[in-house]
Design a protein around this motif. Structure first.
Motif, PDB file in Angstrom:
ATOM      1  N   TYR A 167       2.727  -1.734  10.786  1.00 41.38           N
ATOM      2  CA  TYR A 167       2.789  -1.124   9.499  1.00 41.38           C
ATOM      3  C   TYR A 167       1.440  -1.075   8.779  1.00 41.38           C
ATOM      4  O   TYR A 167       0.732  -2.232   8.762  1.00 41.38           O
ATOM      5  N   ASN A 170       1.962  -0.562   4.461  1.00 43.56           N
ATOM      6  CA  ASN A 170       3.385  -0.251   4.474  1.00 43.56           C
ATOM      7  C   ASN A 170       3.836   1.176   5.050  1.00 43.56           C
ATOM      8  O   ASN A 170       5.074   1.447   4.883  1.00 43.56           O
ATOM      9  N   ASP A 171       2.888   1.882   5.454  1.00 44.29           N
ATOM     10  CA  ASP A 171       3.237   3.012   6.287  1.00 44.29           C
ATOM     11  C   ASP A 171       3.346   2.768   7.564  1.00 44.29           C
ATOM     12  O   ASP A 171       2.659   2.057   8.382  1.00 44.29           O
TER      13      ASP A 171
END
Length: 294
Positions: A167, A170-171
């Motif tokens: 990630y 957070n993506d």
């Protein structure tokens, strides 16, 4: 002025250079402190057998007005020396008595002729960024959770691949099916990452490199990201543990440990002869422009 001297091993042919350097420093009324284990190694040589020097053995001892650290060895010696330097800001002068020398750029003959310029800090000082590591379970010591070259996640006690979910801020990026994953700084881009097909990045760039190790997916390729971003890793393995390395340090973590990697809040400073020494080093060490057909 106080200086620190560090090494891991040294050959007999390099002793005269080190001995000449230390005598010069003492004649200039410079206090010379030698790392404890390195001094024990030196004591086996005639030139150092009867000499007494102040020593250091812990990073906290180097925060007391030290001006420079001199390392004698190769790049691995500098990586080990970072364990003493940490966030103190003490500049490093790497004298190359080893093999490669991407970090230890001073040839031992050139070094002797540049001593005055080094002590007067008239050469180029290159800041090097580091990686900082945090875990969802294990709490690392805040001054020991960093790497100058790279952080590597590797399979442990299995011949099967591990899966690493990645990630970025957070993506979700992707899941690597591979033997492992290298997260490298520009400094470390000429190390393990390069041998696994990663790009070379000059040290003044503000990037990280994610390089999979023997990925099963043929379309998995190294990825360059901004060093302002945080990398979050989740590891899946058939065994309970995976291996984690930070430069010269190796440990094992349970697969439940998720990792968070970002840029460290401090730099390590390394002296080199000039601003463009890095490109000269690349040409020499990687044999660029040299005809190898004969």
């Amino acid at each position: 002025m106080k200086i620190a001297v560090y090494g891991q091993k040294i050959t007999e042919q390099n002793i005269p250079y080190l001995n000449k350097f230390i005598k010069y420093a003492l004649n200039q009324s410079i206090e010379v402190y030698i790392e404890k284990c390195f001094l024990q190694t030196l004591s086996s040589f005639r030139e150092f057998k009867e000499m007494k020097y102040p020593i250091f053995s812990h990073y906290e001892e180097l925060k007391k007005n030290f001006s420079l650290m001199f390392t004698f060895g190769g790049d691995g010696t500098i990586l080990s020396a970072i364990n003493f330097i940490r966030d103190s800001g003490i500049p490093i002068v790497g004298v190359n008595t080893g093999n490669l020398g991407f970090l230890a750029t001073f040839n031992k003959d050139v070094f002797i002729h540049k001593i005055d310029q080094i002590f007067n800090k008239k050469l180029y000082l290159m800041p090097r960024s580091l990686l900082c590591l945090e875990s969802s379970i294990i709490k690392f010591h805040k001054t020991f959770n960093f790497a100058l070259n790279e952080i590597v996640i590797l399979r442990k006690e299995t011949v099967s691949m591990i899966t690493i979910d990645v990630y970025i801020d957070n993506d979700f990026l992707t899941s690597y099916w591979a033997d492992g994953l290298i997260i490298s700084t520009p400094t470390g881009s000429t190390g393990y990452s390069l041998s696994c097909g990663g790009p070379i990045i000059s040290p003044d760039n503000k990037n990280f490199v994610l390089t999979p190790i023997s990925p099963h997916n043929l379309f998995s390729r190294p990825l360059v990201i901004s060093d302002h971003q945080t990398v979050h890793l989740k590891i899946h393995s058939r065994t309970m543990y995976y291996s984690l390395s930070m430069d010269t340090r190796l440990t094992s973590l349970k697969k439940e440990n998720e990792l968070y990697i970002k840029k460290a809040p401090f730099y390590v400073y390394i002296f080199q002869e000039g601003k463009n020494t890095y490109f000269k080093t690349l040409r020499e060490k990687l044999l660029w422009g040299i005809d190898q057909r004969n």
